[in-house]
Design a protein around this motif. Structure first.
Motif, mmCIF file in Angstrom:
data_model
loop_
_atom_site.group_PDB
_atom_site.id
_atom_site.type_symbol
_atom_site.label_atom_id
_atom_site.label_comp_id
_atom_site.label_asym_id
_atom_site.label_seq_id
_atom_site.Cartn_x
_atom_site.Cartn_y
_atom_site.Cartn_z
ATOM 1 N N VAL A 178 16.937 60.828 53.166
ATOM 2 C CA VAL A 178 18.119 61.582 53.575
ATOM 3 C C VAL A 178 19.159 61.498 52.460
ATOM 4 N N CYS A 179 19.665 62.663 52.059
ATOM 5 C CA CYS A 179 20.621 62.746 50.950
ATOM 6 C C CYS A 179 21.939 63.332 51.428
ATOM 7 N N GLN A 180 23.040 62.605 51.149
ATOM 8 C CA GLN A 180 24.373 63.104 51.471
ATOM 9 C C GLN A 180 25.210 63.316 50.206
ATOM 10 N N ALA A 192 27.262 64.796 47.593
ATOM 11 C CA ALA A 192 27.995 66.058 47.518
ATOM 12 C C ALA A 192 27.697 66.819 46.230
ATOM 13 N N VAL A 193 27.441 66.109 45.152
ATOM 14 C CA VAL A 193 27.149 66.760 43.878
ATOM 15 C C VAL A 193 25.818 67.505 43.951
ATOM 16 N N VAL A 194 24.816 66.845 44.529
ATOM 17 C CA VAL A 194 23.506 67.483 44.694
ATOM 18 C C VAL A 194 23.629 68.710 45.592
ATOM 19 N N GLN A 195 24.349 68.561 46.692
ATOM 20 C CA GLN A 195 24.498 69.682 47.614
ATOM 21 C C GLN A 195 25.223 70.851 46.951
ATOM 22 N N ASN A 196 26.236 70.558 46.175
ATOM 23 C CA ASN A 196 26.975 71.618 45.501
ATOM 24 C C ASN A 196 26.074 72.378 44.528
ATOM 25 N N ALA A 197 25.224 71.656 43.780
ATOM 26 C CA ALA A 197 24.298 72.304 42.850
ATOM 27 C C ALA A 197 23.305 73.197 43.587
ATOM 28 N N LEU A 198 22.838 72.711 44.745
ATOM 29 C CA LEU A 198 21.869 73.494 45.525
ATOM 30 C C LEU A 198 22.495 74.754 46.100
ATOM 31 N N TYR A 199 23.660 74.612 46.716
ATOM 32 C CA TYR A 199 24.281 75.746 47.399
ATOM 33 C C TYR A 199 24.819 76.802 46.431
ATOM 34 N N SER A 236 10.966 62.746 38.753
ATOM 35 C CA SER A 236 11.714 62.474 39.985
ATOM 36 C C SER A 236 11.115 63.282 41.130
ATOM 37 N N THR A 237 11.593 63.024 42.317
ATOM 38 C CA THR A 237 11.110 63.768 43.486
ATOM 39 C C THR A 237 12.227 64.616 44.068
ATOM 40 N N ALA A 238 11.844 65.805 44.553
ATOM 41 C CA ALA A 238 12.801 66.677 45.243
ATOM 42 C C ALA A 238 12.522 66.682 46.733
ATOM 43 N N ASN A 239 11.734 65.684 47.161
ATOM 44 C CA ASN A 239 11.344 65.607 48.565
ATOM 45 C C ASN A 239 12.448 64.932 49.369
ATOM 46 N N LEU A 240 13.536 65.707 49.613
ATOM 47 C CA LEU A 240 14.739 65.181 50.250
ATOM 48 C C LEU A 240 15.060 65.923 51.534
#
Length: 464
Positions: free
Chosen positions: A62-64, A66-73, A88-92
Protein backbone atom coordinates in the motif's frame (compact mmCIF):
# COMPACT_ATOMS: atom_id res chain seq x y z
CA UNK A 1 14.21 -3.20 3.82
CA UNK A 2 11.31 -5.65 4.07
CA UNK A 3 9.84 -7.19 0.93
CA UNK A 4 6.47 -5.48 1.46
CA UNK A 5 7.76 -1.96 2.07
CA UNK A 6 8.02 1.06 -0.22
CA UNK A 7 10.59 3.87 -0.25
CA UNK A 8 9.10 7.22 0.78
CA UNK A 9 10.74 10.42 -0.47
CA UNK A 10 11.93 13.13 1.94
CA UNK A 11 9.17 15.40 0.67
CA UNK A 12 6.55 12.81 1.56
CA UNK A 13 8.06 12.30 5.02
CA UNK A 14 7.95 16.03 5.74
CA UNK A 15 4.33 16.16 4.63
CA UNK A 16 3.49 13.60 7.33
CA UNK A 17 4.73 15.90 10.13
CA UNK A 18 1.25 17.20 10.87
CA UNK A 19 -0.64 17.86 14.06
CA UNK A 20 -2.13 15.08 16.17
CA UNK A 21 -5.58 15.19 14.57
CA UNK A 22 -4.14 14.75 11.09
CA UNK A 23 -2.01 11.82 12.25
CA UNK A 24 -5.09 10.18 13.74
CA UNK A 25 -6.86 10.61 10.43
CA UNK A 26 -4.01 8.90 8.58
CA UNK A 27 -4.08 6.07 11.10
CA UNK A 28 -7.80 5.55 10.53
CA UNK A 29 -7.35 5.62 6.78
CA UNK A 30 -4.56 3.05 6.90
CA UNK A 31 -6.77 0.76 8.95
CA UNK A 32 -9.58 1.19 6.44
CA UNK A 33 -7.23 0.48 3.52
CA UNK A 34 -5.95 -2.67 5.24
CA UNK A 35 -9.51 -3.84 5.84
CA UNK A 36 -10.47 -3.26 2.19
CA UNK A 37 -7.32 -4.98 0.96
CA UNK A 38 -7.99 -8.04 3.10
CA UNK A 39 -11.56 -8.25 1.82
CA UNK A 40 -10.33 -7.90 -1.73
CA UNK A 41 -7.77 -10.70 -1.38
CA UNK A 42 -10.42 -13.00 0.09
CA UNK A 43 -12.87 -12.36 -2.75
CA UNK A 44 -10.43 -12.16 -5.66
CA UNK A 45 -10.25 -15.87 -6.40
CA UNK A 46 -14.04 -16.23 -6.44
CA UNK A 47 -14.47 -13.22 -8.75
CA UNK A 48 -11.76 -14.15 -11.23
CA UNK A 49 -13.17 -16.45 -13.93
CA UNK A 50 -9.85 -16.94 -15.68
CA UNK A 51 -7.58 -19.92 -14.89
CA UNK A 52 -5.17 -19.17 -12.06
CA UNK A 53 -1.65 -18.23 -13.19
CA UNK A 54 1.40 -18.76 -11.05
CA UNK A 55 3.33 -15.59 -10.42
CA UNK A 56 6.64 -14.79 -8.80
CA UNK A 57 5.73 -11.10 -8.34
CA UNK A 58 6.19 -9.55 -4.92
CA UNK A 59 3.02 -8.97 -2.90
CA UNK A 60 1.45 -5.57 -3.48
CA UNK A 61 2.35 -2.83 -1.00
CA UNK A 62 0.00 0.00 0.00
CA UNK A 63 1.43 3.36 -1.10
CA UNK A 64 0.39 6.76 0.25
CA UNK A 65 3.34 8.70 -1.18
CA UNK A 66 1.96 12.02 -2.45
CA UNK A 67 4.86 12.45 -4.87
CA UNK A 68 4.21 9.08 -6.52
CA UNK A 69 0.49 9.81 -6.74
CA UNK A 70 1.10 13.22 -8.27
CA UNK A 71 3.36 11.69 -10.96
CA UNK A 72 0.73 9.06 -11.75
CA UNK A 73 -2.26 11.39 -11.91
CA UNK A 74 -0.43 13.91 -14.12
CA UNK A 75 1.21 11.35 -16.40
CA UNK A 76 4.71 12.67 -15.66
CA UNK A 77 6.82 10.06 -17.45
CA UNK A 78 10.15 11.59 -16.44
CA UNK A 79 9.21 11.57 -12.76
CA UNK A 80 7.94 8.00 -13.02
CA UNK A 81 11.21 6.84 -14.61
CA UNK A 82 12.96 8.25 -11.54
CA UNK A 83 10.47 6.81 -9.05
CA UNK A 84 10.36 3.38 -10.75
CA UNK A 85 13.96 2.64 -11.82
CA UNK A 86 14.95 -0.66 -13.42
CA UNK A 87 14.77 -3.49 -10.93
CA UNK A 88 12.03 -1.85 -8.85
CA UNK A 89 8.43 -3.01 -8.69
CA UNK A 90 5.30 -1.12 -9.71
CA UNK A 91 3.11 -3.68 -8.00
CA UNK A 92 1.49 -1.16 -5.65
CA UNK A 93 -1.91 -0.36 -4.23
CA UNK A 94 -2.66 3.35 -4.10
CA UNK A 95 -4.75 4.81 -1.32
CA UNK A 96 -5.86 8.21 -2.67
CA UNK A 97 -5.99 11.16 -0.31
CA UNK A 98 -9.32 12.87 0.29
CA UNK A 99 -12.29 11.83 -1.84
CA UNK A 100 -16.02 12.08 -1.29
CA UNK A 101 -17.41 12.21 2.25
CA UNK A 102 -19.91 9.67 3.54
CA UNK A 103 -21.52 8.75 6.87
CA UNK A 104 -19.99 5.65 8.47
CA UNK A 105 -21.38 3.75 11.48
CA UNK A 106 -18.87 3.73 14.34
CA UNK A 107 -20.86 1.54 16.76
CA UNK A 108 -23.33 2.14 19.62
CA UNK A 109 -25.63 4.02 17.26
CA UNK A 110 -23.05 6.68 16.46
CA UNK A 111 -22.13 7.86 12.97
CA UNK A 112 -19.16 9.88 11.73
CA UNK A 113 -18.49 11.71 8.49
CA UNK A 114 -15.45 10.09 6.86
CA UNK A 115 -13.68 10.14 3.52
CA UNK A 116 -14.78 7.40 1.16
CA UNK A 117 -11.66 5.54 0.09
CA UNK A 118 -11.47 3.58 -3.15
CA UNK A 119 -8.25 1.65 -3.53
CA UNK A 120 -6.59 1.73 -6.94
CA UNK A 121 -3.25 0.93 -8.60
CA UNK A 122 -0.78 2.78 -10.80
CA UNK A 123 -2.12 0.79 -13.76
CA UNK A 124 -5.68 1.92 -13.08
CA UNK A 125 -4.68 5.57 -12.86
CA UNK A 126 -2.60 5.66 -16.04
CA UNK A 127 -4.88 3.36 -18.08
CA UNK A 128 -8.01 5.33 -17.24
CA UNK A 129 -6.37 8.63 -18.20
CA UNK A 130 -4.78 7.46 -21.42
CA UNK A 131 -1.14 7.83 -20.28
CA UNK A 132 0.08 5.05 -22.56
CA UNK A 133 3.82 5.72 -22.12
CA UNK A 134 3.49 5.68 -18.32
CA UNK A 135 1.38 2.53 -18.51
CA UNK A 136 4.03 0.85 -20.68
CA UNK A 137 6.72 1.72 -18.12
CA UNK A 138 4.69 0.24 -15.27
CA UNK A 139 4.04 -2.96 -17.19
CA UNK A 140 7.76 -3.26 -17.91
CA UNK A 141 8.39 -2.92 -14.16
CA UNK A 142 6.21 -5.97 -13.49
CA UNK A 143 2.92 -4.40 -12.33
CA UNK A 144 0.21 -7.01 -11.78
CA UNK A 145 -2.07 -6.48 -14.77
CA UNK A 146 -5.15 -8.06 -13.18
CA UNK A 147 -4.89 -6.53 -9.69
CA UNK A 148 -8.28 -5.11 -8.68
CA UNK A 149 -8.25 -3.77 -5.10
CA UNK A 150 -11.11 -1.36 -5.82
CA UNK A 151 -13.27 -4.02 -7.47
CA UNK A 152 -12.31 -3.35 -11.11
CA UNK A 153 -9.22 -4.10 -13.16
CA UNK A 154 -7.14 -1.59 -15.08
CA UNK A 155 -8.70 -3.03 -18.25
CA UNK A 156 -12.16 -2.02 -17.00
CA UNK A 157 -10.83 1.50 -16.40
CA UNK A 158 -9.32 1.87 -19.88
CA UNK A 159 -12.48 0.58 -21.59
CA UNK A 160 -14.87 2.66 -19.51
CA UNK A 161 -12.83 5.78 -20.29
CA UNK A 162 -12.42 4.85 -23.99
CA UNK A 163 -8.62 4.55 -24.07
CA UNK A 164 -7.93 2.07 -26.90
CA UNK A 165 -4.11 2.32 -26.84
CA UNK A 166 -4.05 1.53 -23.14
CA UNK A 167 -6.57 -1.27 -23.65
CA UNK A 168 -4.34 -2.85 -26.28
CA UNK A 169 -1.25 -2.54 -24.08
CA UNK A 170 -2.96 -4.26 -21.16
CA UNK A 171 -4.22 -7.09 -23.35
CA UNK A 172 -0.79 -7.60 -24.91
CA UNK A 173 0.65 -7.95 -21.40
CA UNK A 174 -1.86 -10.64 -20.47
CA UNK A 175 -4.84 -8.77 -19.02
CA UNK A 176 -7.89 -11.00 -18.66
CA UNK A 177 -10.40 -9.86 -21.30
CA UNK A 178 -13.17 -11.58 -19.30
CA UNK A 179 -12.28 -10.32 -15.83
CA UNK A 180 -15.39 -9.74 -13.73
CA UNK A 181 -15.62 -6.61 -11.61
CA UNK A 182 -17.10 -6.41 -8.14
CA UNK A 183 -20.32 -5.19 -9.80
CA UNK A 184 -20.42 -8.24 -12.07
CA UNK A 185 -19.30 -6.51 -15.27
CA UNK A 186 -16.79 -7.69 -17.86
CA UNK A 187 -14.76 -5.12 -19.83
CA UNK A 188 -17.09 -5.44 -22.85
CA UNK A 189 -20.01 -4.41 -20.64
CA UNK A 190 -18.40 -1.04 -19.85
CA UNK A 191 -17.86 -0.21 -23.54
CA UNK A 192 -20.97 1.96 -23.49
CA UNK A 193 -20.01 5.04 -25.52
CA UNK A 194 -19.28 5.58 -29.24
CA UNK A 195 -15.66 6.37 -28.37
CA UNK A 196 -15.17 2.90 -26.85
CA UNK A 197 -15.55 1.11 -30.20
CA UNK A 198 -11.82 0.48 -30.68
CA UNK A 199 -11.61 -0.88 -27.14
CA UNK A 200 -14.39 -3.35 -27.91
CA UNK A 201 -12.55 -4.46 -31.06
CA UNK A 202 -9.35 -5.20 -29.12
CA UNK A 203 -11.27 -7.07 -26.43
CA UNK A 204 -12.88 -9.37 -28.97
CA UNK A 205 -9.56 -9.94 -30.73
CA UNK A 206 -8.11 -11.08 -27.41
CA UNK A 207 -10.90 -13.52 -26.57
CA UNK A 208 -13.61 -11.52 -24.81
CA UNK A 209 -16.83 -13.53 -24.41
CA UNK A 210 -19.29 -12.10 -26.91
CA UNK A 211 -22.27 -13.41 -24.94
CA UNK A 212 -20.87 -12.87 -21.44
CA UNK A 213 -23.55 -11.93 -18.90
CA UNK A 214 -23.60 -9.29 -16.18
CA UNK A 215 -24.29 -10.64 -12.69
CA UNK A 216 -27.04 -8.20 -11.76
CA UNK A 217 -29.28 -7.98 -14.85
CA UNK A 218 -27.93 -10.85 -16.98
CA UNK A 219 -27.21 -8.41 -19.83
CA UNK A 220 -24.96 -9.34 -22.76
CA UNK A 221 -22.66 -6.82 -24.47
CA UNK A 222 -25.28 -6.63 -27.24
CA UNK A 223 -27.87 -5.52 -24.67
CA UNK A 224 -25.51 -2.75 -23.53
CA UNK A 225 -24.75 -1.59 -27.08
CA UNK A 226 -28.44 -1.62 -28.09
CA UNK A 227 -29.54 0.22 -24.94
CA UNK A 228 -26.98 2.96 -25.58
CA UNK A 229 -27.78 3.30 -29.29
CA UNK A 230 -24.35 2.25 -30.60
CA UNK A 231 -24.70 1.06 -34.24
CA UNK A 232 -20.98 0.35 -34.73
CA UNK A 233 -20.81 -1.78 -31.59
CA UNK A 234 -23.97 -3.68 -32.57
CA UNK A 235 -22.62 -4.39 -36.04
CA UNK A 236 -19.30 -5.57 -34.54
CA UNK A 237 -20.96 -7.86 -32.00
CA UNK A 238 -23.29 -9.40 -34.58
CA UNK A 239 -20.30 -10.16 -36.81
CA UNK A 240 -18.70 -11.95 -33.86
CA UNK A 241 -21.82 -14.08 -33.39
CA UNK A 242 -23.72 -12.28 -30.63
CA UNK A 243 -27.02 -13.94 -29.71
CA UNK A 244 -29.69 -11.57 -31.01
CA UNK A 245 -32.64 -12.94 -29.00
CA UNK A 246 -31.06 -13.54 -25.59
CA UNK A 247 -33.30 -12.28 -22.79
CA UNK A 248 -32.04 -10.65 -19.60
CA UNK A 249 -33.61 -10.99 -16.16
CA UNK A 250 -36.35 -8.51 -17.09
CA UNK A 251 -37.25 -10.47 -20.22
CA UNK A 252 -35.68 -7.88 -22.53
CA UNK A 253 -33.90 -8.86 -25.72
CA UNK A 254 -31.44 -6.37 -27.27
CA UNK A 255 -34.28 -5.16 -29.53
CA UNK A 256 -36.52 -4.54 -26.52
CA UNK A 257 -33.63 -2.79 -24.77
CA UNK A 258 -33.07 -0.44 -27.72
CA UNK A 259 -36.77 0.42 -28.06
CA UNK A 260 -37.28 0.95 -24.32
CA UNK A 261 -34.46 3.46 -23.89
CA UNK A 262 -35.55 7.16 -23.70
CA UNK A 263 -34.28 8.90 -26.82
CA UNK A 264 -33.50 12.53 -27.49
CA UNK A 265 -34.27 14.02 -30.89
CA UNK A 266 -30.65 13.79 -32.04
CA UNK A 267 -30.47 10.12 -31.01
CA UNK A 268 -33.47 8.82 -32.98
CA UNK A 269 -31.47 7.88 -36.07
CA UNK A 270 -28.86 5.97 -34.04
CA UNK A 271 -31.52 3.83 -32.36
CA UNK A 272 -33.30 3.27 -35.66
CA UNK A 273 -30.07 1.99 -37.21
CA UNK A 274 -29.53 -0.32 -34.22
CA UNK A 275 -33.04 -1.77 -34.54
CA UNK A 276 -32.60 -2.16 -38.29
CA UNK A 277 -29.45 -4.23 -37.71
CA UNK A 278 -31.07 -6.36 -35.02
CA UNK A 279 -34.14 -7.12 -37.13
CA UNK A 280 -31.90 -7.92 -40.08
CA UNK A 281 -30.10 -10.43 -37.85
CA UNK A 282 -33.38 -12.14 -36.91
CA UNK A 283 -34.58 -10.29 -33.81
CA UNK A 284 -38.08 -11.28 -32.69
CA UNK A 285 -40.57 -8.36 -32.77
CA UNK A 286 -43.04 -10.22 -30.53
CA UNK A 287 -40.85 -10.76 -27.44
CA UNK A 288 -42.49 -9.30 -24.35
CA UNK A 289 -40.94 -8.21 -21.07
CA UNK A 290 -42.29 -9.02 -17.61
CA UNK A 291 -45.09 -6.47 -18.08
CA UNK A 292 -46.04 -7.94 -21.50
CA UNK A 293 -44.73 -4.91 -23.35
CA UNK A 294 -43.29 -5.67 -26.76
CA UNK A 295 -40.88 -3.50 -28.79
CA UNK A 296 -43.80 -1.66 -30.44
CA UNK A 297 -45.17 -0.58 -27.06
CA UNK A 298 -41.76 0.77 -26.14
CA UNK A 299 -41.05 2.50 -29.45
CA UNK A 300 -44.41 4.29 -29.20
CA UNK A 301 -43.70 5.37 -25.64
CA UNK A 302 -40.33 6.83 -26.68
CA UNK A 303 -41.79 8.32 -29.89
CA UNK A 304 -39.43 7.06 -32.58
CA UNK A 305 -41.54 7.07 -35.79
CA UNK A 306 -38.93 5.34 -37.94
CA UNK A 307 -38.64 2.43 -35.50
CA UNK A 308 -42.45 2.14 -35.32
CA UNK A 309 -42.63 1.94 -39.14
CA UNK A 310 -39.85 -0.66 -39.11
CA UNK A 311 -41.55 -2.81 -36.47
CA UNK A 312 -44.92 -2.65 -38.22
CA UNK A 313 -43.31 -3.62 -41.52
CA UNK A 314 -41.70 -6.58 -39.69
CA UNK A 315 -45.05 -7.90 -38.47
CA UNK A 316 -45.48 -6.29 -35.04
CA UNK A 317 -49.03 -6.68 -33.67
CA UNK A 318 -50.65 -3.26 -33.46
CA UNK A 319 -53.27 -4.17 -30.85
CA UNK A 320 -51.32 -6.29 -28.36
CA UNK A 321 -52.18 -5.35 -24.79
CA UNK A 322 -49.72 -5.15 -21.91
CA UNK A 323 -50.56 -6.13 -18.31
CA UNK A 324 -52.10 -2.72 -17.80
CA UNK A 325 -54.50 -3.27 -20.69
CA UNK A 326 -52.81 -0.66 -22.87
CA UNK A 327 -52.14 -0.98 -26.59
CA UNK A 328 -49.40 0.90 -28.48
CA UNK A 329 -51.92 3.66 -29.30
CA UNK A 330 -52.36 4.38 -25.59
CA UNK A 331 -48.60 4.69 -25.15
CA UNK A 332 -48.12 7.26 -27.89
CA UNK A 333 -51.09 9.44 -26.90
CA UNK A 334 -49.83 9.68 -23.30
CA UNK A 335 -46.54 11.29 -24.34
CA UNK A 336 -47.51 13.53 -27.29
CA UNK A 337 -47.39 16.68 -25.16
CA UNK A 338 -43.83 15.91 -24.04
CA UNK A 339 -42.37 14.92 -27.40
CA UNK A 340 -44.34 16.76 -30.07
CA UNK A 341 -41.04 17.61 -31.80
CA UNK A 342 -40.54 13.85 -32.46
CA UNK A 343 -43.46 13.86 -34.95
CA UNK A 344 -45.89 11.73 -32.93
CA UNK A 345 -48.51 12.24 -35.65
CA UNK A 346 -46.54 9.86 -37.86
CA UNK A 347 -46.91 7.11 -35.26
CA UNK A 348 -50.65 7.68 -34.74
CA UNK A 349 -51.17 7.64 -38.50
CA UNK A 350 -49.14 4.44 -38.96
CA UNK A 351 -50.99 2.67 -36.14
CA UNK A 352 -54.41 3.61 -37.53
CA UNK A 353 -53.43 2.53 -41.05
CA UNK A 354 -52.40 -0.84 -39.63
CA UNK A 355 -55.76 -1.32 -37.90
CA UNK A 356 -55.16 0.04 -34.42
CA UNK A 357 -58.03 0.41 -31.99
CA UNK A 358 -59.35 3.95 -31.69
CA UNK A 359 -59.94 6.10 -28.65
CA UNK A 360 -63.40 5.79 -27.08
CA UNK A 361 -65.28 8.88 -28.38
CA UNK A 362 -66.19 9.98 -24.86
CA UNK A 363 -62.47 10.30 -24.05
CA UNK A 364 -61.67 12.54 -27.02
CA UNK A 365 -61.92 15.80 -24.98
CA UNK A 366 -59.28 14.46 -22.59
CA UNK A 367 -57.05 13.45 -25.50
CA UNK A 368 -57.59 16.89 -27.00
CA UNK A 369 -56.51 18.51 -23.74
CA UNK A 370 -53.24 16.57 -23.52
CA UNK A 371 -52.34 16.47 -27.22
CA UNK A 372 -53.49 19.88 -28.49
CA UNK A 373 -49.86 21.05 -28.85
CA UNK A 374 -49.68 18.69 -31.84
CA UNK A 375 -52.56 19.60 -34.18
CA UNK A 376 -51.45 17.05 -36.75
CA UNK A 377 -51.85 14.29 -34.17
CA UNK A 378 -55.38 15.53 -33.42
CA UNK A 379 -56.18 15.77 -37.14
CA UNK A 380 -55.11 12.18 -37.85
CA UNK A 381 -56.95 10.89 -34.81
CA UNK A 382 -60.23 12.68 -35.56
CA UNK A 383 -60.19 11.63 -39.20
CA UNK A 384 -60.56 8.03 -38.08
CA UNK A 385 -64.20 8.80 -37.06
CA UNK A 386 -67.18 9.23 -39.36
CA UNK A 387 -69.02 11.32 -36.76
CA UNK A 388 -67.80 13.67 -34.02
CA UNK A 389 -69.96 15.00 -31.21
CA UNK A 390 -68.21 18.34 -30.70
CA UNK A 391 -69.32 20.19 -27.55
CA UNK A 392 -68.23 23.13 -25.43
CA UNK A 393 -66.04 20.72 -23.48
CA UNK A 394 -63.90 20.37 -26.59
CA UNK A 395 -63.39 24.13 -26.77
CA UNK A 396 -62.47 24.27 -23.09
CA UNK A 397 -59.96 21.44 -23.56
CA UNK A 398 -57.75 23.39 -25.97
CA UNK A 399 -55.16 25.47 -24.17
CA UNK A 400 -54.88 29.18 -25.07
CA UNK A 401 -51.16 28.53 -25.53
CA UNK A 402 -51.85 26.88 -28.89
CA UNK A 403 -53.30 30.08 -30.36
CA UNK A 404 -50.91 29.79 -33.31
CA UNK A 405 -53.00 26.79 -34.40
CA UNK A 406 -56.23 28.77 -34.17
CA UNK A 407 -57.37 28.10 -37.75
CA UNK A 408 -57.08 24.34 -37.32
CA UNK A 409 -59.01 24.21 -34.06
CA UNK A 410 -61.71 26.52 -35.42
CA UNK A 411 -62.24 23.96 -38.21
CA UNK A 412 -62.68 21.31 -35.51
CA UNK A 413 -65.12 23.37 -33.42
CA UNK A 414 -67.15 24.26 -36.52
CA UNK A 415 -68.27 20.62 -36.70
CA UNK A 416 -70.56 21.10 -33.69
CA UNK A 417 -74.01 19.84 -34.72
CA UNK A 418 -72.69 19.42 -38.28
CA UNK A 419 -72.16 16.14 -40.18
CA UNK A 420 -68.79 15.31 -41.72
CA UNK A 421 -68.32 15.90 -45.45
CA UNK A 422 -69.41 13.27 -47.98
CA UNK A 423 -65.80 12.93 -49.11
CA UNK A 424 -64.70 12.07 -45.59
CA UNK A 425 -67.57 9.63 -45.09
CA UNK A 426 -66.55 7.80 -48.28
CA UNK A 427 -62.99 7.59 -46.93
CA UNK A 428 -64.19 6.14 -43.63
CA UNK A 429 -66.35 3.57 -45.43
CA UNK A 430 -63.49 2.33 -47.57
CA UNK A 431 -61.11 2.19 -44.59
CA UNK A 432 -63.67 0.17 -42.61
CA UNK A 433 -64.00 -2.31 -45.46
CA UNK A 434 -60.25 -2.79 -45.66
CA UNK A 435 -60.10 -3.27 -41.86
CA UNK A 436 -56.42 -3.15 -41.00
CA UNK A 437 -55.20 -3.73 -44.53
CA UNK A 438 -55.25 -0.06 -45.52
CA UNK A 439 -51.45 0.15 -45.59
CA UNK A 440 -51.26 -2.87 -47.91
CA UNK A 441 -54.17 -2.28 -50.30
CA UNK A 442 -54.34 1.49 -50.85
CA UNK A 443 -50.80 1.87 -52.31
CA UNK A 444 -51.71 -0.77 -54.93
CA UNK A 445 -54.96 0.91 -56.08
CA UNK A 446 -55.03 2.47 -59.53
CA UNK A 447 -55.80 5.91 -58.18
CA UNK A 448 -54.12 9.33 -58.31
CA UNK A 449 -51.50 9.87 -55.63
CA UNK A 450 -53.46 12.61 -53.84
CA UNK A 451 -56.44 10.28 -53.39
CA UNK A 452 -54.21 7.51 -52.02
CA UNK A 453 -52.66 9.97 -49.59
CA UNK A 454 -56.11 11.14 -48.54
CA UNK A 455 -57.17 7.56 -47.81
CA UNK A 456 -53.96 7.11 -45.77
CA UNK A 457 -54.87 10.11 -43.55
CA UNK A 458 -52.39 12.59 -44.96
CA UNK A 459 -52.26 15.91 -43.08
CA UNK A 460 -54.23 18.80 -44.59
CA UNK A 461 -54.23 21.30 -41.74
CA UNK A 462 -58.01 21.30 -41.19
CA UNK A 463 -60.97 19.03 -40.44
CA UNK A 464 -63.97 18.83 -42.75
Amino acid sequence: MSRGSFVFTPMALRSLQLDEDMLERYKYKRQLASHQLNNYLLKKEARDRAPLRTSTALPAAVCQDAVVQNALYTGDLEAMQHLFPRGSTANLIIEPQGGEMRWVATGEGLWSLSYEQELTTPLHITAGRGFADCLRLLLQRGANVDLAPGGTTALHESCENSQPECTKLLLIHGANANAVSEDGLMPLHVCSSPESFECAKYLLQYGAAINGRTLDENDTPLHVAARNGLPDHVDLYLRYGAAVNKENDEGLTPLNAACSQPQELQELQHYFTVCQMLLGAGANVHTMDQDKRNPLHMACKNVNPDIVDLLLASGACVNDMDYGGEAPMHNILKVVCYKFSHQPERIVRALLNHGSIRVWPGALPMVLKHCCVSPRTIEVLLNAYSFLKVTDTWVESVSPEVFKHKDFYESVFSLAMTPRSLQHLARCKLRNVLDGRVHQVVPKLDLPAFIKNYLLLEYRGFIH
